[in-house]
Write a protein that holds these residues in place. Structure first.
Motif, PDB file in Angstrom:
ATOM      1  N   TRP A 201       0.821  -1.197   0.000  1.00 39.21           N
ATOM      2  CA  TRP A 201       0.000   0.000   0.000  1.00 39.21           C
ATOM      3  C   TRP A 201       0.865   1.262   0.000  1.00 39.21           C
ATOM      4  CZ3 TRP A 201      -1.006  -3.522   4.237  1.00 39.21           C
ATOM      5  CH2 TRP A 201      -2.059  -4.406   3.987  1.00 39.21           C
TER       6      TRP A 201
ATOM      7  N   LEU B 291       1.310   4.709   1.366  1.00 43.28           N
ATOM      8  CA  LEU B 291       0.886   5.531   2.498  1.00 43.28           C
ATOM      9  C   LEU B 291       1.418   6.956   2.385  1.00 43.28           C
ATOM     10  CD1 LEU B 291       1.384   2.993   5.444  1.00 43.28           C
ATOM     11  CD2 LEU B 291      -0.633   3.368   4.009  1.00 43.28           C
TER      12      LEU B 291
ATOM     13  N   ALA C 147       3.727   0.340   2.647  1.00 41.06           N
ATOM     14  CA  ALA C 147       3.458  -0.710   3.629  1.00 41.06           C
ATOM     15  C   ALA C 147       3.399  -2.066   2.945  1.00 41.06           C
ATOM     16  CB  ALA C 147       2.143  -0.443   4.358  1.00 41.06           C
TER      17      ALA C 147
ATOM     18  N   GLU D 140       6.260  -0.870   7.408  1.00 37.90           N
ATOM     19  CA  GLU D 140       6.242   0.390   6.669  1.00 37.90           C
ATOM     20  C   GLU D 140       7.661   0.915   6.461  1.00 37.90           C
ATOM     21  OE1 GLU D 140       3.666   3.076   8.738  1.00 37.90           O
ATOM     22  OE2 GLU D 140       2.013   1.615   8.846  1.00 37.90           O
TER      23      GLU D 140
END
Length: 347
Positions: free
Chosen positions: A75, A77, A82, A89
């Motif tokens: 993902w 962020l 992440a 992260e």
């Protein structure tokens, strides 16, 4: 040739096959990186790219420091990415920012991943591939790209199933245009026999046909100005726009030993209302014609005989190819010496 010389030559060629470092390479068109992370392979390095909250490009090796899952599957962020596997992260600098699954994880605060300097220009994303830990050089281009007020361009990019050296050498070969592209709308004219001349420049060299200019693909320039680029021009009749030169700036980035990505900026010197008309004409009439020409190059290069470079017989038209190879070989030798010294110093 002695065994040591043969070993050195093989080492240099093996380095070249994977890609020369110490330069900027275009790796993707700008539109290919939006909100989601994107995973790519360039110079045999697996890399993830994403845009932060400001829209700027971040690039890291595509590996979670926890268990090695692909960060490109994770993902975005904003200031970090992440991992999909366990949520680790990592920031754009390669430092682990958080491990949400556990408190006080020793990974947090550690720089675990290699990051790549990134720039975005002329519709492309450029990454710098260092030899060791040197700072990247300035990235500059000829006026046809740099002068956006006087020139307008379209970027064309495609993946080819061949080593990047074949793609570079194809551009450094004006004579092939008269034959391979003889049925094209822009390269059907001119002599099918020519003597070639090489002219050194401050940043590289020009290789051109002697006695023919402004007729076909009659010359090409190779230069290193923070990156490797090639420039050429093809004369265009007025029915295809404002007449005069149709410029092409070409670059190639290795993916691995058997695959590369080519980038070609197609450029005209047009301003004001002529710019709008030409851009409309290009999208509606010319773009497919140019893709057809590029396809001819791709088909030939992807179907070269196995180990073609080991069995070739070069002649006068190939002086530009020979000069290009010597330049790259010198770069490779210099870089291998740097890497050897760095290894010895850390031993």
């Amino acid at each position: 040739m002695t065994d040591n010389t043969q070993d050195s030559a093989k080492q240099i060629q093996n380095y070249l096959d994977r890609g020369v470092r110490g330069v900027w390479y275009p790796v993707l068109a700008s539109w290919e990186v939006a909100s989601n992370p994107v995973g790519i392979t360039r110079l045999e390095q697996q890399i993830v790219l994403w845009r932060d909250a400001k829209g700027e490009i971040n690039a890291l090796e595509d590996r979670c420091p926890h268990r090695g899952a692909r960060l490109s599957m994770g993902w975005n962020l904003g200031d970090r990415i992440a991992c999909w596997y366990h949520g680790v992260e990592v920031g754009g600098d390669g430092e682990v920012k958080d491990v949400p699954a556990i408190d006080r994880c020793p990974l947090v605060g550690q720089k675990c991943l290699k990051s790549y300097p990134a720039k975005e220009a002329y519709g492309a994303i450029f990454l710098y591939f260092a030899v060791a830990d040197e700072a990247p050089p300035e990235l500059t281009f000829p006026k046809e790209l740099a002068d956006a007020e006087s020139y307008s361009n379209f970027l064309c990019t495609a993946s080819w199933n061949c080593n990047y050296q074949y793609a570079l050498e194809n551009v450094m070969d004006p004579m092939h245009g008269t034959y391979l592209h003889s049925s094209s709308h822009s390269m059907a004219e001119g002599d099918r026999k020519a003597d070639m001349v090489l002219e050194p420049t401050d940043s590289g060299f020009i290789f051109k046909k002697s006695g023919q200019s402004g007729v076909n693909f009659d010359w090409v320039e190779f230069a290193e100005t923070g990156s490797f680029w090639m420039r050429l021009s093809i004369p265009y009749k007025r029915r295809f726009g404002p007449g005069g030169h149709f410029w092409i700036i070409g670059m190639v980035v290795p993916e691995d030993k058997d695959h590369c990505r080519v980038f070609f900026w197609r450029i005209r010197q047009v301003k004001d209302w002529q710019r709008d008309i030409w851009r409309f004409m290009y999208r509606n009439r010319l773009e497919q014609l140019h893709w057809d020409v590029l396809e001819q190059d791709r088909i030939v290069l992807e179907n070269m005989a196995p180990n073609a470079r080991d069995q070739e017989y070069l002649y006068q038209h190939d002086v530009g190819v020979s000069r290009l190879r010597r330049i790259l070989q010198r770069q490779a030798k210099k870089h291998l010496d740097i890497l050897t010294k760095a290894t010895e110093a850390s031993a």
